[in-house]
Design a protein around this motif. Structure first.
Motif, short mmCIF file in Angstrom:
data_model
loop_
_atom_site.label_atom_id
_atom_site.label_comp_id
_atom_site.label_asym_id
_atom_site.label_seq_id
_atom_site.Cartn_x
_atom_site.Cartn_y
_atom_site.Cartn_z
N GLN A 109 -3.83 1.45 -3.28
CA GLN A 109 -3.49 0.05 -3.53
C GLN A 109 -3.46 -0.16 -5.04
OE1 GLN A 109 -6.68 -2.14 -1.70
NE2 GLN A 109 -8.19 -1.44 -3.17
N GLU A 159 -7.95 2.79 -1.34
CA GLU A 159 -8.53 1.90 -0.32
C GLU A 159 -9.21 2.69 0.79
OE1 GLU A 159 -6.66 -1.92 1.33
OE2 GLU A 159 -6.04 -0.34 2.72
N ARG A 162 0.85 -1.18 0.00
CA ARG A 162 0.00 0.00 0.00
C ARG A 162 0.89 1.23 0.00
NH1 ARG A 162 -3.04 -3.68 -0.54
NH2 ARG A 162 -5.05 -4.03 0.44
#
Length: 90
Positions: A58, A42, A3
């Motif tokens: 992401q 996200e 991430r």
């Protein structure tokens, strides 16, 4: 799962401009909602003061994330932007 955490702080002058220009927040949220639909954003969290924001991306690389942030209507009003690569465990 990798991430990219993006921490954004708006400038004081920027906040005043944004508050006095009602179409700017609407335009900003169009980008955020589009990224959510594309499954590249996200999470999106904004501080109570609306001066700080946290975005978790992401399925994109850091250089692409930087490009995306630079397209935001708020970008000219950002005083500080930090990018952190994370490895999500759960």
């Amino acid at each position: 799962m990798n991430r990219i955490l993006v921490l954004i702080t708006l400038s004081d002058n920027g906040i005043e401009t944004i508050k006095s220009t009602p179409e700017l927040p609407k335009k900003e949220m169009e980008f955020v909602n589009q990224w959510k639909q594309e499954n590249i954003l996200e999470s999106f969290v904004i501080s109570v003061t609306k001066k700080d924001a946290v975005l978790i991306f992401q399925n994109v690389e850091e250089n692409r994330t930087e490009e995306l942030i630079e397209t935001l209507p708020y970008f000219p009003y950002m005083a500080k932007i930090e990018y952190h690569n994370l490895n999500k465990h759960f």
